[in-house]
Design an enzyme around this catalytic site. Sequence first.
Site, PDB file in Angstrom:
ATOM      1  N   GLU A   1       0.984  -0.413  -5.029  1.00 19.44           N
ATOM      2  CA  GLU A   1       0.251   0.620  -5.398  1.00 19.44           C
ATOM      3  C   GLU A   1       0.698   1.984  -5.317  1.00 19.44           C
ATOM      4  O   GLU A   1       1.277   2.549  -4.296  1.00 19.44           O
ATOM      5  CB  GLU A   1      -1.055   0.709  -4.223  1.00 19.44           C
TER       6      GLU A   1
ATOM      7  N   ASP B   1       0.821  -1.385   0.009  1.00 23.66           N
ATOM      8  CA  ASP B   1      -0.015   0.117   0.069  1.00 23.66           C
ATOM      9  C   ASP B   1       0.659   1.148   0.010  1.00 23.66           C
ATOM     10  O   ASP B   1       1.962   1.379   0.589  1.00 23.66           O
ATOM     11  CB  ASP B   1      -0.802   0.023   1.224  1.00 23.66           C
TER      12      ASP B   1
END
Length: 641
Positions: A373, A320
């Site tokens: 990401e 993330d």
Amino acid sequence: MTTQAERVRYDVTLLTDDDLYLFNEGSWLRAYEKLGAHLVQSGDERGVYFAVWAPNARSVSVIGDFNGWTPDRHPLQPRGSSGIWEGFVPGLDVGTLYKYHIRSHYHGYQVQKADPYGFFHETPPRTASIVWDLDYQWGDQEWMAARRARNAFDAPISIYEVHLGSWMRVPEEGNRWLTYRELAPRLAEHVTRLGFTHVEFLPVMEHPFYGSWGYQITGYFAPTSRYGTPQDFMYLIDYLHQHGIGVILDWVPSHFPNDEHGLIYFDGTHLYEHADPRKGFHPDWRSAIFNYGRNEVRTFLLSSALFWLDRYHADGLRVDAVASMLYLDYSRGPGEWIPNEYGGRENLEAIAFLRRLNEEVYRHYPDVHTIAEESTAWPMVSRPTYVGGLGFGMKWDMGWMHDTLFYMSRDPIYRKYHHGQLTFRMIYAFNENFVLPLSHDEVVHGKGSLLAKMPGDDWQKFANLRVLYGYQYTQPGKKLLFMGAEIGQWREWNHESSLDWHLLAYEPHQGIERWLEDLNRLVREEPALHELDFHPDGFQWIDCNDAENSVLSYLRLAKTPGQELLVCCNFTPVPRQNYRVGAPREGFWREILNSDAGEYGGSGWGNLGGVEAVPIPWHGRPYSLNLTLPPLAIIVLKPAG
């Protein structure tokens, strides 16, 4: 007189000198095997060995339900100059609640901390760690043996993104969420029926605030106890594996929350986080940023990443907020960040950590993937470190997502003015190994659901949604959809309630589900839609310039000639009859998919099963097809030979 329950033995240790050396060097990749709380049999005594890193502590003791949470009754002692405190407490067993009571050398600070390496924690808002073992009898040997082929770059990969607490609830029992074991058969059946190849779980690591969706982690080695025990979570993954479904876990090395029982200010100093708030405080999430330059912090994070692959058989880690790690000035204004040693804004320590992370993951598990990401144009995110890349296996294509949703949200009458937002992607589409995401982030915080974003009346909204999914699935790259997309959810996602499964009683929503089933089937069955997702040989434009009609046409190609697919997208509600499209070969082209078919809720326009290619050159190709393009629809054709 000291009772048996108050004894601490210091002659029992799991740590070797090599462990300590590697720990302080930042190279101990499985520190979880010895740090934390571990059941040990020492002679005739069974108990728990504790080890915790707190180099600036004046004293560390274990407190818990076994000693009335009283500090100093079970003191640990430091192990040399390693910063680790250790001790063996006889008589403790699985299920014991505990924390570390830490007195710092600084400012008289004292605090109770959960175990950073704990395998299990109390259900929030309670914050104690729980002594646990991770024994489990796995039954997924067949999946693990075949995993390399299932995760290969040339394999079909379509990912169903899931938040465990809100996928399905039990309204007749107070709207409670399902447990890991309750989820297993339901989720496996749903994913199998829809044809997804993998699921991706929003972070399941223990987190104090449910509303963070798991992105504010305190327990980097523990699945949240909200849904069951570690073995229950293993069962869920095992069950999915046995039904041919891969499992990707969201993992968050970018920041952590400032809850007192967590990593923040662990021993009275900024131990895990960077001390300077210009590098150690995240302004967006008001959380702490790891100190990637500290060896022991790198050991902690590398051990956590490998832990989920070692002990939970995860098939990949989606990392993330990578962009927030790469840039020192991320979400910061002038004077709010510190340049690197060369005067630049790149976070050199984070870059080195990410490269090391990917090298170690692929060294130990070449059959899994790390997925970034990363929302900027940072070069070579998914290229090997030996050529200067960050070493990730894949990267989310956030640009595709933003451009496509912006385009699809426009009234079709204006789409011709934004045609370039669809075609721009092919300029960079093969610079990285891209996943095309329509993720949870696009259906929260007032953004509305995917269906609600679509313009027009209800029929047009559903037709737009079908063409959006069809366009996504026929573009180069792997696919990701957040739960609820498959039923045409009207409401935006709410983590406090279940998906609106009752919508499947209505035909338009049933049509969306059938459409996705067939898209997933097509991706699995047609090599042209997966073999060359990451190679420019897998895609050719037929015509990318028909902005006036808002039509795109292109070819997807496989490794073997003759397996190509021809795709036409009509992004307006106007049917296009006698629309000529260039074709690479003669013969009959079967219409194998049409989003305007009646079974999906469409109006039934189409090409009556297919079209014969005629020797009329068009679009620079020797043959052409005279097609009917249905309104707000995508069609896919395949040579019959």
